[in-house]
Design a protein around this motif. Structure first.
Motif, short mmCIF file in Angstrom:
data_model
loop_
_atom_site.label_atom_id
_atom_site.label_comp_id
_atom_site.label_asym_id
_atom_site.label_seq_id
_atom_site.Cartn_x
_atom_site.Cartn_y
_atom_site.Cartn_z
N GLU A 211 -4.60 1.46 -8.71
CA GLU A 211 -4.25 2.84 -8.34
C GLU A 211 -3.18 3.39 -9.28
N ILE A 212 -2.15 2.58 -9.51
CA ILE A 212 -1.05 3.00 -10.39
C ILE A 212 -1.57 3.22 -11.80
N GLN B 287 -3.56 6.49 -12.02
CA GLN B 287 -2.67 7.64 -11.95
C GLN B 287 -1.88 7.79 -13.25
N SER B 288 -1.45 6.68 -13.81
CA SER B 288 -0.70 6.71 -15.06
C SER B 288 -1.53 7.31 -16.19
N LYS C 136 0.82 -1.22 0.00
CA LYS C 136 0.00 0.00 0.00
C LYS C 136 0.86 1.27 0.00
N LYS C 137 2.06 1.17 0.54
CA LYS C 137 2.89 2.36 0.66
C LYS C 137 3.65 2.70 -0.62
N THR C 138 3.93 1.71 -1.46
CA THR C 138 4.78 1.96 -2.62
C THR C 138 3.97 2.21 -3.88
N ASN C 139 4.58 2.93 -4.81
CA ASN C 139 4.00 3.12 -6.14
C ASN C 139 4.95 2.64 -7.22
N LYS C 140 5.97 1.90 -6.80
CA LYS C 140 6.97 1.40 -7.74
C LYS C 140 6.69 -0.07 -8.05
N LYS D 43 -3.55 -2.06 -5.64
CA LYS D 43 -2.46 -1.10 -5.85
C LYS D 43 -2.17 -0.91 -7.34
N LEU E 100 6.80 -3.71 -5.89
CA LEU E 100 5.67 -4.63 -5.79
C LEU E 100 6.12 -6.05 -6.11
#
Length: 651
Positions: A359-360, A363-364, A310-314, A356, A318
């Motif tokens: 979410e990515i 956003q992308s 949940k904390k990462t967006n990379k 997640k 993941l």
């Protein structure tokens, strides 16, 4: 590079102390070659509170180190003193977070520095080392002491067992809530400032807001203060605690197992539970269970992985986090933890990973100038993931459903969700879930459609149950909502039941289709193996043993109109409750399926594969007999379907 003599000295020293005494000789010797020796004078500061961590942590070889925290009022507090063999600075290095205190030499000291990169590899390969650190951190120990503290004594006992995390610990041991344990609480009339002071005095990470009868009304945690108070105007601090508390508070009863509490934490996405007399917020509170308690009790918390996701967006991170889950599965299997528990844990991790990824993806697309359409959508997991049975990273099966858009926006909406789905499936590929060879994915335009189209699909499959339609049903009937508006999935499920009611013969055809794989034993009672191809002479445990049970559970679940998104095991359990005449065979079928799912996972991890194909010659006598015993149950469940649906009369 240090000389061989120095490396030997480092090795001889480290092997005396935990967690280095848990590392095998060759690995520890290799780790010792990367160690440097640093000399510090009395009074010299090694690092400061708030500073970025070094790429290494410290072990005291000689001397002593004071760990000092700076208080808000300017005072300093001595938190701990490190002596020979003690570790410090490791928490910050692992988390890549700022140091929480100063480290100052109390006398002349020699320190070993352990490179974090090399040590991370050791933790990955040695769960006992990670377990040692996790227990230390969870219990709030800032320094991992070499001495005989209660924490280390407990850990030594724990790690000395043949099975470090036994089945009893995980599945049946309860989190003991001591009646004498003081619950730190306040009333709704206390101010935020007063609550913070109470928490500081008692050095706790949460405070419970209770009424006059000690019934829980809400909870405030450290994270609430960080999110709601620190960044706000000063005036909030004089407001009542009800302004920032989380309410209603989540409650549980006394006596739940570690596994049960862990699953509830993951499910509710919280880190604290109030324990009350009857498990509701209508009775007095008797204790608090936190994620920290779980870590201490179990030593290996999947909630940590979900938190990292949940904390990462990379995407690269993941992938790394999901790979850690594989070690978790391996650990659980080696300790003979129940398959229902393992599958629920891994399903929770997979679901959060998909969430997640969504979410990515959103956003992308937003960064590309594409805003998400203002209509409902729902991402569906299909097949094994839809049934919560995808323990290993096998191929992905998924679909996307969305509300019927206005006619003039149909193309634009479809284009958006197709791109959205494509990004998610690509992220899942990066994380080890290969694309479905048959293209049963939301990135396929056929399986990314509005609800009206999906209803048309199911209407056709149910109305004309030809072989191709039944093949699709076997995949798409096992859908489960993961991301988005779940009411779309519920609506589709209701539509399916309505269509089945209109077509009475459909369930009979579905049952007939479930008979396609006969019990997998030859005339000579040996395993039926593949005759050619890449898997010649191997046993297909999925198609020949697991699928007959999966298919039978699906047929009975839809006949009985089970509305939950259940696994095969959950379906058999619910079917047994609904129809007592089926209880004995359902119980046997559930046991057989659990055995097969476990064997597939074990051999998949062992052979770095999906586990689908097993060489019978590689099985030991017990494994062969255990798997073979399930074949009789497969035969019985198929006989049950044949009699129940009178399949002998179906041409």
């Amino acid at each position: 590079m240090a000389s061989e003599t120095i490396v030997q000295d480092v090795y001889d020293f480290l092997k005396q102390y935990p967690p280095f005494n848990l590392i095998d000789k060759d690995t520890l010797f290799k780790l010792a070659t990367g160690v440097t020796i640093q000399y510090y004078e009395e009074g010299q500061r090694i690092f400061r509170q708030g500073e970025k961590p070094f790429s290494y942590f410290f072990v005291v070889n000689k001397g002593s180190i004071n760990v000092i925290e700076h208080q808000e009022d300017g005072k300093e507090e001595l938190l701990d003193k490190c002596d020979e063999g003690d570790i410090f600075g490791v928490r910050a290095s692992i988390a890549d977070d700022a140091y929480f205190a100063d480290a100052v030499c109390a006398e002349e000291s020699l320190l070993y520095t352990i490179p974090m990169d090399e040590f991370s590899e050791v933790m990955t390969m040695n769960p006992q080392v990670a377990l040692f650190l996790a227990a230390g951190f969870a219990s709030g120990v800032s320094i991992l002491k070499s001495g005989d503290s209660q924490n280390i004594r407990d850990m030594r006992r724990f790690l000395a067992q043949d099975n470090p995390m036994t089945r009893e610990l995980i599945e049946t041991d309860t989190l003991e809530i001591q009646s004498k344990k003081e619950v730190i609480s306040c009333t709704p009339h206390h101010t935020v400032r007063e609550a913070a002071k109470i928490m500081s005095i008692f050095n706790v990470g949460s405070i419970i807001i209770t009424d006059e009868k000690q019934r829980p009304l809400g909870i405030i945690t450290d994270s609430d203060f960080r999110r709601k108070v620190v960044a706000s105007e000063d005036i909030i601090k004089n407001k009542p605690v009800t302004e920032i508390m989380s309410s209603p508070v989540k409650t549980i009863k006394v006596g739940l197992s570690v596994a049960e509490v862990m699953l509830l934490m993951i499910s509710h996405k919280i880190s604290h539970f109030c324990v009350t007399e009857d498990g509701t917020d209508q009775t007095p509170i008797v204790g608090v269970v936190s994620q920290r308690d779980i870590l201490i009790a179990q030593g290996n918390n999947p909630a940590v992985l979900t938190k990292q996701i949940k904390k990462t967006n990379k995407v690269s991170q993941l992938k790394s986090i999901r790979e850690k889950a594989e070690y978790l599965i391996k650990s659980y299997l080696s300790q003979e933890v129940g398959i229902p528990f393992i599958s629920n844990i891994i399903t929770a991790i997979n679901d959060i990973l998909i969430q997640k990824a969504a979410e990515i993806a959103e956003q992308s697309l937003k960064e590309q100038g594409l805003e998400k359409p203002e209509i409902r959508y729902c991402w569906l997991a299909l097949g094994s993931e839809g049934r919560k049975e995808q323990l290993l990273r096998t191929d992905q099966d998924n679909a996307l459903i969305y509300d019927n858009p206005p006619e003039d926006k149909q193309e634009a909406v479809h284009e958006y969700f197709l791109k959205f789905s494509g990004i998610i499936t690509d992220i899942l590929v990066e994380c080890g879930f290969v694309k479905c060879p048959a293209g049963m994915m939301a990135s396929n335009p056929t399986w990314c459609k509005p609800i009206s189209t999906w209803k048309t699909y199911f209407h056709q499959w149910i109305s004309i149950p030809e072989p191709q339609a039944l093949m699709k049903v076997s995949i798409f009937f096992d859908f489960r909502p993961i991301v988005g508006d779940f009411t779309l999935a519920h609506e589709l499920k209701e539509f399916i039941f309505e269509e089945i009611d209109k077509n009475e013969l459909f369930i009979i055809h579905l049952a007939k289709n479930a008979m396609q794989n006969p019990p997998p034993l030859s005339f000579f009672r040996s395993f039926i193996v593949e005759k050619s191809g890449d898997h010649k002479n191997e046993f297909d445990i999925k198609a020949r043993a697991m699928m007959p049970l999966i298919d039978a559970a699906r047929v009975l679940a839809y006949q009985l109109k089970l509305k939950n998104y259940g696994s095969t095991l959950e379906r058999f359990e619910e079917i047994a409750k609904r129809d007592k005449s089926l209880a004995p065979i359902c119980e046997s079928a559930a046991t057989a399926f659990e055995i097969l799912l476990r064997q597939r996972a074990i051999h998949g991890l062992k052979n770095h594969s999906s586990g689908r194909y097993i060489n019978p010659e590689a099985l030991n006598k017990l494994e062969r007999q255990t798997i073979r015993n399930t074949f009789k149950t497969i035969e019985r469940i198929q006989q049950t379907l044949e009699l129940r649906f009178r399949l002998g009369y179906l041409s």
